[in-house]
Design an enzyme around this catalytic site. Structure first.
Site, mmCIF file in Angstrom:
data_model
loop_
_atom_site.group_PDB
_atom_site.id
_atom_site.type_symbol
_atom_site.label_atom_id
_atom_site.label_comp_id
_atom_site.label_asym_id
_atom_site.label_seq_id
_atom_site.Cartn_x
_atom_site.Cartn_y
_atom_site.Cartn_z
ATOM 1 N N GLU A 94 0.822 -1.033 0.078
ATOM 2 C CA GLU A 94 -0.069 -0.071 0.042
ATOM 3 C C GLU A 94 0.754 1.367 0.094
ATOM 4 O OE1 GLU A 94 -3.058 0.348 -0.441
ATOM 5 O OE2 GLU A 94 -3.776 -1.951 -0.315
ATOM 6 N N SER A 364 -57.079 -19.070 27.757
ATOM 7 C CA SER A 364 -57.451 -19.494 29.135
ATOM 8 C C SER A 364 -55.924 -19.344 30.142
ATOM 9 C CB SER A 364 -57.820 -20.964 29.274
ATOM 10 O OG SER A 364 -59.159 -21.026 28.726
#
Length: 685
Positions: A94, A364
């Protein structure tokens, strides 16, 4: 001649003065510009070397179970935590003069500028590592002159305020390595299944080649191109004296083993749980005036991986081949910690969490809350009500309501609260609500942190107020905890990126939601859903699970036209299951309707396998007596339907179910009292 020579000399002097002035002016301009640039840099200050970091999740034992990231997956590491091979490979490919320049490589810039002018484009790059870092942290990827100028300004500021190692560290932690991986640590874990500190030369050189074009040079996308670029980088490293020819050849011959599939598999650990934990952590941090988007958090959760595995297996083994969905959650009775959570069948297809986000009618399964209010208002497990077919009138006589039981049948006569809960009789529930009053029921719902309505509609006794599985399971967990307050949580602690503890779970002070006696009575009655002795016009709702039970459980089921629920517990753990369709489609297939019970019992039996049975311990003031189910009186051998039941001491019946029992002395004395002959009676004494 002299005249011409004079004019030439004068002209030359004038040009020299002009040139000297221009040079001096240029030098002054450059000096002023550099001074202004330096002044700008000092005023602007050091640009922050920060980027969003992934937050890490740990289970209750401190093992990593996943992470969470906002836009980029990143784990920040220091330079000494990165393989030296990767550092050298990155600099070699780089920016070979990285340690020599001050942020700008002017020879590369001039070459790139010339190429761009020739091609009338901005395709040729000349960015140093510092300039790339500036772009990664502060700018977009747009190829414009404006962006390039801003990039240069940021690069200058970075070089002014940070040394080379700090810049390289920041670069390696922000660069894109493809597949959503930003930074060397995330990339190393993704591609090779190891930390960046453990990378070999071959792996490092392969990884260093990816940022030039993540979609092109990713070994997953194009292995051949990735290997070719790796060879180029190894050559550059040799040319720049980072490695020897022997090391290069050895790296070129090394077989690269990618482990991205293993990495992907580890991301599937409890995804619904992690979502719920993230949302809870966000609220906790907001209370601490911190923003969860900062990232870098280490979040220790309550997850029990053994429980999570048992839950997932129970779901996978019992869900039918249909569109039926599922929600599952388990909680520790002692402290409310969520130990497992499954929010649906497939997280990748739908991340909607059916435990925390879905609100449905509980049917229920709400009745234990109603009966908690009843126990506080004069009821006992042996309170008998007529449960024949009934039409209820409400809203000052302007409306009627006719509840039905699941099978459309009704009992013939009276039934006790204990039996009504076991077989889930709906007439009993609505009559109970009428007798205790709506306000008492509303108050109980509030105390259990459940949704409620101000409307006085008798149907709410049968679970028509929508709630989440998370909240209802938490309510049951309070009953299991002897009536003490519990707040479900998924978070044990949160640390920030610097390691500072921002939050740590602390158990709340003891607070009774209902009395310990009432909590135990509800628990004992809920063990009755598995007992066939309570069966009447309909079987006890959990009797089908009885053959599989090796431990004592208390539970309650719930059914609507589109929902199936089962929530229950032992003294240690509470678990809740919901089944239904996302669009509220009617449940009609028996296999779909049976799934919730099978998921629940599979989980409970799995986590309790090989452990001793835990019994529910009655508190002081509650006693166990054998009761005749039919009459609610003390049972004798002549009573066919009898069961050990627990009652408050003051509610224990005095009468027996039969006035005569063959082997009972008192029964014979009562019988002989009918005769006046003392001599005759003495024969039996």
């Amino acid at each position: 001649m002299k005249r011409q020579s004079y004019h030439k000399k004068k002209k030359r002097l004038k040009w020299m003065k002009y040139s000297a002035f221009s040079v001096v002016a240029f030098i002054c301009a450059v000096a002023v510009s550099l001074g202004a640039l330096r002044l700008y840099a000092q005023i602007a200050g050091a640009p922050p070397l920060t980027a969003t970091k992934a937050s890490v999740f740990l289970d209750s034992n401190g093992n990593k179970i996943g992470d969470f990231f906002t836009a980029e997956r990143r784990y920040w590491v220091e330079l000494d935590e990165v393989s030296p091979y990767l550092l050298d490979a990155t600099v070699a490919v780089e920016d070979k003069d990285f340690y020599k320049h001050n942020g700008f490589d002017f020879s590369r810039i001039a070459s790139a500028l010339l190429t761009d002018l020739k091609t009338q484009s901005k395709a040729e790059g000349a960015s140093t590592i510092t300039m790339q870092l500036a772009r990664n942290l502060y700018l977009t990827l747009d190829k414009t002159w404006t962006r390039k100028i801003r990039e240069a300004f940021y690069a200058y500021r970075l070089e002014v305020f940070y040394d080379k190692n700090e810049i390289l560290e920041a670069y390696l932690n922000t660069v894109n390595y493809g597949h959503g991986m930003y930074g060397v640590e995330a990339a190393s874990r993704y591609y090779f299944g190891k930390s960046a500190s453990d990378l070999t030369l071959a792996e490092s050189s392969l990884l260093a080649g990816i940022p030039k074009g993540p979609s092109i040079y990713s070994p997953i996308n194009d292995y051949e191109k990735a290997i070719n670029r790796q060879k180029v980088i190894l050559g550059l490293m040799e040319d720049q004296n980072y490695i020897s020819d022997e090391e290069k050849n050895r790296a070129n011959s090394e077989e690269i083993v990618l482990k991205n599939e293993q990495w992907a598999a580890t991301k599937s650990v409890a995804p619904y749980f992690l979502d719920a934990a993230w949302q809870e952590a966000e609220k906790i941090l907001a209370e601490e005036n911190r923003n969860i988007r900062e990232g870098g958090w280490v979040i220790k959760t309550t997850l029990n991986q053994a429980h999570q595995k048992a839950a997932e297996e129970a779901v996978n083994n019992n869900m039918p081949d249909s569109e039926l969905q599922v929600g599952f959650v388990s909680m520790d009775v002692k402290n409310g910690h969520v130990t497992a959570l499954v929010g649906g069948r497939d997280y990748e297809k739908s991340s909607f969490n059916r435990v925390t986000q879905a609100v449905r009618q509980p049917g229920s399964s709400i009745k234990p809350i109603l009966y908690a209010a009843a126990l506080e208002n004069g009821f006992s497990p042996l309170t008998y009500l007529d449960v024949g077919e009934t039409i209820f009138t409400y809203d000052n006589g302007r409306a009627t309501y006719k509840p039905q039981n699941v099978n459309g049948k009704y009992a013939d006569g009276e039934m006790s609260l204990a039996q009504a809960l076991a077989i889930s009789d709906n007439i009993y529930a609505v009559k109970t609500l009428e007798k205790i009053g709506y306000e008492h029921y509303r108050d109980m719902l509030k105390r259990f942190d459940l949704n409620y309505t101000d409307a006085d509609n008798p149907s709410i006794a049968l679970g028509t107020i929508e709630t989440s599985l998370y909240d209802l399971t938490n309510a049951y967990n309070m009953i299991a905890a002897n009536g003490q307050k519990r707040k479900a949580t998924t978070i044990l602690s949160i640390k920030d990126a610097s390691g500072k503890t921002v939050y740590e779970y602390k158990k709340t002070k003891s607070e009774q939601v209902i009395s310990e006696k009432d909590a135990f009575l509800l628990t004992d009655m809920m063990t009755g859903i598995f007992d066939p002795v309570f069966s009447d016009y309909s079987p006890a709702t959990g009797v089908s699970l009885r053959p599989r039970m090796t431990h004592t459980y208390a539970a309650k089921s719930g059914t609507t036209v589109s929902d199936q629920w089962l929530i229950g517990y032992t003294p240690s753990i509470t678990a809740g299951v919901w089944n239904g369709y996302d669009q509220g489609k009617t449940l009609s297939v028996q296999e779909d309707m049976a799934a919730s019970k099978q998921v629940w019992i599979d989980f409970m039996e799995s986590i309790n396998k090989g452990t001793p049975n835990e019994n529910f311990t009655p508190p002081k003031g509650v006693e166990g007596v054998v009761i005749d189910i039919e009459t609610g009186k003390l049972a004798t051998d002549s009573c066919p339907k009898q069961r050990l039941m627990y009652l408050k001491t003051e509610d224990i019946p005095k009468e027996k179910c039969s006035s005569f029992e063959f082997f009972d002395e008192d029964s014979w004395n009562d019988f002989l009292d009918l005769f006046p002959f003392e001599a005759f009676k003495s024969m039996f004494n």
